[in-house]
Design an enzyme around this catalytic site. Sequence first.
Site, mmCIF file in Angstrom:
data_model
loop_
_atom_site.group_PDB
_atom_site.id
_atom_site.type_symbol
_atom_site.label_atom_id
_atom_site.label_comp_id
_atom_site.label_asym_id
_atom_site.label_seq_id
_atom_site.Cartn_x
_atom_site.Cartn_y
_atom_site.Cartn_z
ATOM 1 N N LEU A 96 0.863 -1.175 0.000
ATOM 2 C CA LEU A 96 0.000 0.000 0.000
ATOM 3 C C LEU A 96 0.899 1.223 0.000
ATOM 4 O O LEU A 96 1.987 1.204 0.591
ATOM 5 C CB LEU A 96 -0.892 0.041 1.249
ATOM 6 C CG LEU A 96 -2.023 -0.981 1.382
ATOM 7 C CD1 LEU A 96 -2.768 -0.750 2.690
ATOM 8 C CD2 LEU A 96 -2.989 -0.902 0.214
ATOM 9 N N ASP A 97 0.453 2.307 -0.622
ATOM 10 C CA ASP A 97 1.219 3.553 -0.585
ATOM 11 C C ASP A 97 1.431 3.996 0.858
ATOM 12 O O ASP A 97 0.576 3.772 1.725
ATOM 13 C CB ASP A 97 0.477 4.661 -1.349
ATOM 14 C CG ASP A 97 0.366 4.384 -2.834
ATOM 15 O OD1 ASP A 97 1.101 3.523 -3.334
ATOM 16 O OD2 ASP A 97 -0.476 5.036 -3.485
ATOM 17 N N ARG A 98 2.533 4.654 1.096
ATOM 18 C CA ARG A 98 2.897 5.036 2.464
ATOM 19 C C ARG A 98 1.812 5.847 3.190
ATOM 20 O O ARG A 98 1.532 5.588 4.358
ATOM 21 C CB ARG A 98 4.221 5.810 2.435
ATOM 22 C CG ARG A 98 4.760 6.102 3.813
ATOM 23 C CD ARG A 98 6.238 6.464 3.782
ATOM 24 N NE ARG A 98 6.753 6.497 5.136
ATOM 25 C CZ ARG A 98 8.041 6.585 5.445
ATOM 26 N NH1 ARG A 98 8.944 6.641 4.493
ATOM 27 N NH2 ARG A 98 8.430 6.604 6.704
ATOM 28 N N THR B 150 -1.396 5.785 2.821
ATOM 29 C CA THR B 150 -2.690 5.103 2.912
ATOM 30 C C THR B 150 -2.716 4.162 4.116
ATOM 31 O O THR B 150 -1.689 3.857 4.716
ATOM 32 C CB THR B 150 -3.007 4.295 1.649
ATOM 33 O OG1 THR B 150 -2.057 3.226 1.530
ATOM 34 C CG2 THR B 150 -2.947 5.157 0.410
#
Length: 232
Positions: free
Chosen positions: A68-70, A72
């Site tokens: 997951l993107d940092r 999020t």
Amino acid sequence: MSNKILSNKSNLQVLFEDNHIIVVNKRAGDIVQGDKTGDKPLSDVVKEYIKDKYNKPGNVYLGTVHRLDRPTTGLVIFAKTSKALPRLNKLFVSKDIGKTYWALVKNEPPKQEDTLVNWLKKNPKNNKSKAHTKEVPDSKKAILHYKVIKKLDNYFLLEVNLETGRHHQIRVQLSNIGCPIKGDLKYGFDRSNKDASISLHARHIEFIHPVKNEPISIDAPLPEDAVWNACL
């Protein structure tokens, strides 16, 4: 929350665990795997948790299945065995894992429910993707489905399901229809969230257990935040 404040095993939120799989609720700011920042990744935190919980000597096996993107939050699956990892990877490749995201946006989408199809091109220099209406060199086709599931006082809660998994896909495709995600300065929201997060949450996941062949269905609790709290 500073990006430097990372999870540790004392506040790790484990949502599911058996001999083969562990699923955790990622906080904003955590990185799933190590990167050039040198910050401690979530994968290392989970290894420490397993090592301590089961008093394991030596190195702990842990396979990273997806990221997951940092900024999020939400569900992240890790494999605890070398048997589970390739099988989980296969589930992701064959799209046999159902993933549902929740996103908060300020602007009302053009439609209450829609399928978005774009070709995304990543710019590695600024780590951003751009959405195109037709294929361009080095672009990848991106498909997502969204629907408005709640109208709040100042925001709209969208449920998003992905058909493809592209770089920043939900962020760039929603921004492209005039609905940047709350807190996402990179894709056009006008101000940041206090904890440097963006209001995108991996809410639900379902799949057939790769070893036990049993159905697994997990929801990730929402971040503790007044706007998120209003979504329930």
